[in-house]
Design a protein around this motif. Structure first.
Motif, PDB file in Angstrom:
ATOM      1  N   TYR A   1      25.378  17.190  38.097  1.00 22.43           N
ATOM      2  CA  TYR A   1      24.418  16.385  37.349  1.00 22.43           C
ATOM      3  C   TYR A   1      23.700  15.332  38.189  1.00 22.43           C
ATOM      4  O   TYR A   1      22.787  14.672  37.686  1.00 22.43           O
ATOM      5  CB  TYR A   1      25.119  15.720  36.167  1.00 22.43           C
ATOM      6  CG  TYR A   1      25.832  16.730  35.306  1.00 22.43           C
ATOM      7  CD1 TYR A   1      25.111  17.628  34.526  1.00 22.43           C
ATOM      8  CD2 TYR A   1      27.218  16.836  35.309  1.00 22.43           C
ATOM      9  CE1 TYR A   1      25.747  18.588  33.759  1.00 22.43           C
ATOM     10  CE2 TYR A   1      27.864  17.787  34.541  1.00 22.43           C
ATOM     11  CZ  TYR A   1      27.125  18.665  33.771  1.00 22.43           C
ATOM     12  OH  TYR A   1      27.768  19.628  33.016  1.00 22.43           O
ATOM     13  N   GLY A   2      24.082  15.165  39.440  1.00 25.16           N
ATOM     14  CA  GLY A   2      23.404  14.176  40.265  1.00 25.16           C
ATOM     15  C   GLY A   2      24.014  14.077  41.646  1.00 25.16           C
ATOM     16  O   GLY A   2      24.966  14.770  41.993  1.00 25.16           O
ATOM     17  N   ARG A   3      23.436  13.201  42.427  1.00 25.07           N
ATOM     18  CA  ARG A   3      23.926  12.932  43.781  1.00 25.07           C
ATOM     19  C   ARG A   3      25.219  12.125  43.695  1.00 25.07           C
ATOM     20  O   ARG A   3      25.338  11.209  42.877  1.00 25.07           O
ATOM     21  CB  ARG A   3      22.851  12.144  44.521  1.00 25.07           C
ATOM     22  CG  ARG A   3      23.139  11.817  45.959  1.00 25.07           C
ATOM     23  CD  ARG A   3      21.948  11.135  46.610  1.00 25.07           C
ATOM     24  NE  ARG A   3      21.469  10.013  45.814  1.00 25.07           N
ATOM     25  CZ  ARG A   3      20.813   8.970  46.337  1.00 25.07           C
ATOM     26  NH1 ARG A   3      20.542   8.931  47.630  1.00 25.07           N
ATOM     27  NH2 ARG A   3      20.405   7.993  45.563  1.00 25.07           N
ATOM     28  N   VAL A   4      26.190  12.453  44.524  1.00 23.68           N
ATOM     29  CA  VAL A   4      27.496  11.781  44.485  1.00 23.68           C
ATOM     30  C   VAL A   4      27.745  11.057  45.804  1.00 23.68           C
ATOM     31  O   VAL A   4      27.714  11.667  46.882  1.00 23.68           O
ATOM     32  CB  VAL A   4      28.633  12.782  44.214  1.00 23.68           C
ATOM     33  CG1 VAL A   4      29.991  12.082  44.302  1.00 23.68           C
ATOM     34  CG2 VAL A   4      28.463  13.431  42.841  1.00 23.68           C
ATOM     35  N   MET A   5      27.978   9.753  45.715  1.00 21.98           N
ATOM     36  CA  MET A   5      28.385   8.921  46.843  1.00 21.98           C
ATOM     37  C   MET A   5      29.811   8.448  46.583  1.00 21.98           C
ATOM     38  O   MET A   5      30.168   8.169  45.433  1.00 21.98           O
ATOM     39  CB  MET A   5      27.467   7.703  46.984  1.00 21.98           C
ATOM     40  CG  MET A   5      25.993   8.033  47.049  1.00 21.98           C
ATOM     41  SD  MET A   5      25.561   8.773  48.631  1.00 21.98           S
ATOM     42  CE  MET A   5      23.773   8.753  48.513  1.00 21.98           C
ATOM     43  N   VAL A   6      30.631   8.337  47.617  1.00 22.15           N
ATOM     44  CA  VAL A   6      32.011   7.896  47.407  1.00 22.15           C
ATOM     45  C   VAL A   6      32.407   6.835  48.413  1.00 22.15           C
ATOM     46  O   VAL A   6      31.873   6.768  49.527  1.00 22.15           O
ATOM     47  CB  VAL A   6      33.008   9.085  47.469  1.00 22.15           C
ATOM     48  CG1 VAL A   6      32.673  10.146  46.443  1.00 22.15           C
ATOM     49  CG2 VAL A   6      33.051   9.694  48.867  1.00 22.15           C
ATOM     50  N   THR A   7      33.355   6.020  47.989  1.00 21.26           N
ATOM     51  CA  THR A   7      34.027   5.088  48.892  1.00 21.26           C
ATOM     52  C   THR A   7      35.531   5.252  48.706  1.00 21.26           C
ATOM     53  O   THR A   7      36.000   5.589  47.615  1.00 21.26           O
ATOM     54  CB  THR A   7      33.667   3.616  48.594  1.00 21.26           C
ATOM     55  OG1 THR A   7      34.149   3.256  47.294  1.00 21.26           O
ATOM     56  CG2 THR A   7      32.166   3.389  48.668  1.00 21.26           C
ATOM     57  N   THR A   8      36.268   5.025  49.773  1.00 20.67           N
ATOM     58  CA  THR A   8      37.731   4.981  49.694  1.00 20.67           C
ATOM     59  C   THR A   8      38.211   3.765  50.465  1.00 20.67           C
ATOM     60  O   THR A   8      37.626   3.394  51.490  1.00 20.67           O
ATOM     61  CB  THR A   8      38.381   6.250  50.282  1.00 20.67           C
ATOM     62  OG1 THR A   8      37.842   6.509  51.581  1.00 20.67           O
ATOM     63  CG2 THR A   8      38.117   7.454  49.384  1.00 20.67           C
ATOM     64  N   GLU A   9      39.260   3.152  49.976  1.00 23.73           N
ATOM     65  CA  GLU A   9      39.762   1.941  50.606  1.00 23.73           C
ATOM     66  C   GLU A   9      40.299   2.205  52.004  1.00 23.73           C
ATOM     67  O   GLU A   9      40.246   1.331  52.878  1.00 23.73           O
ATOM     68  CB  GLU A   9      40.836   1.299  49.726  1.00 23.73           C
ATOM     69  CG  GLU A   9      40.286   0.763  48.412  1.00 23.73           C
ATOM     70  CD  GLU A   9      41.351   0.154  47.536  1.00 23.73           C
ATOM     71  OE1 GLU A   9      42.373  -0.337  48.087  1.00 23.73           O
ATOM     72  OE2 GLU A   9      41.185   0.165  46.304  1.00 23.73           O
ATOM     73  N   ASP A  10      40.840   3.430  52.219  1.00 25.88           N
ATOM     74  CA  ASP A  10      41.391   3.743  53.546  1.00 25.88           C
ATOM     75  C   ASP A  10      40.397   4.496  54.434  1.00 25.88           C
ATOM     76  O   ASP A  10      40.717   4.832  55.571  1.00 25.88           O
ATOM     77  CB  ASP A  10      42.692   4.543  53.413  1.00 25.88           C
ATOM     78  CG  ASP A  10      42.476   5.928  52.813  1.00 25.88           C
ATOM     79  OD1 ASP A  10      41.342   6.234  52.385  1.00 25.88           O
ATOM     80  OD2 ASP A  10      43.452   6.713  52.775  1.00 25.88           O
ATOM     81  N   GLY A  11      39.207   4.770  53.928  1.00 24.96           N
ATOM     82  CA  GLY A  11      38.205   5.458  54.735  1.00 24.96           C
ATOM     83  C   GLY A  11      38.442   6.940  54.919  1.00 24.96           C
ATOM     84  O   GLY A  11      37.782   7.575  55.740  1.00 24.96           O
TER      85      GLY A  11
END
Length: 257
Positions: free
Chosen positions: A157-167
């Motif tokens: 349904y759209g573009r997905v960006m992610v972040t994680t605390e440990d990279g």
């Protein structure tokens, strides 16, 4: 909207993470209209320690398959009992409850920000936005890459960006640290997740002058505004999140820290 008490049949239970299951429910009758950001109150049978219904966000509604999806974090006795359901079991639900997200129908550039099980209502929201011709950007955060949930579904349904605390996946840090917030201008931010995360998102939205809605996750028992355990202090006084929310424009919230 009219509310229903329905015995829904479990179609499947999928373990999507060591702590999360995706429960797909169906009915012999056509499912009623439900809006992104609304929730259901689930009766938990077979758990001696669970007396109250459990509020669970509507993750997705597939009207072609007549399915209601619930993304459940199996943490306490009640949610663990839900996670142990089998195909063919019956789950009694009160639905749909609360007020949902605003559905942008113009050319507004929308950013949907979620963390933890708070990503749940954003899938249905993203699907409805795309149906209206607005392709959203999802910004989803987790502690580690393995804690990111349902990414392939969100990508439909759209573009997905992610972040994680440990990279371990995406950009390292919290969702408010993601470079997309500096590189692009958004017209509307909608968020759900842990309260500290949502307050941080609201702070960024205020600083940038972006309209913003947040779906609160206060403890809820009745789902109808009777028990008063989910009260939130707002610019309009104390309001029951289950009845007046769970989605609020941040201008109505006393989040000035």
């Amino acid at each position: 909207m009219k509310k229903y008490i329905l015995d829904l049949t479990v179609k499947s239970v999928e373990q999507v993470h060591e702590r999360y299951v995706l429960v797909k429910l169906t009915s012999k009758e056509t499912l009623p209209q439900m809006l992104p950001g609304q929730f259901v109150e689930v009766r938990v049978d077979g758990s001696a320690t669970t007396f109250l219904r459990r509020p669970i966000s509507i993750h997705f509604v597939d009207y072609q398959q007549n399915e209601l999806w619930l993304l459940v974090a199996c943490i306490g006795d009640g949610t663990k009992a839900i996670g142990a359901l089998k195909s063919g079991d019956v789950l009694n639900c009160v639905l749909p409850l609360g007020h949902g997200f605003t559905i942008a129908s113009d050319n507004r550039k929308c950013l949907l920000v979620g963390g933890g099980v708070g990503v749940a209502p954003l899938l249905y929201l993203g699907a409805e936005l795309k149906r209206q011709g607005v392709e959203p950007t999802f910004l989803l955060g987790a502690r580690t890459g393995k804690d990111l949930l349902m990414l392939d579904e969100f990508r439909k349904y759209g573009r997905v960006m992610v972040t994680t605390e440990d990279g371990s996946e995406g950009e390292k840090g919290f969702v408010t640290n993601h470079s997309v917030l500096e590189q692009e201008q958004f017209d509307f931010i909608q968020t759900c997740g842990p309260t500290p995360m949502m307050k941080a998102v609201a702070r960024v939205a205020r600083q940038k002058g972006i309209d913003c809605e947040a779906s609160l996750e206060n403890l809820m028992a009745c789902g109808l505004g009777a028990c008063l355990c989910c009260v939130e202090k707002t610019t309009e006084g104390n309001l029951c999140v289950c009845k007046e929310g769970p989605v609020f424009n941040i201008k109505r919230l006393l989040w000035q820290d």
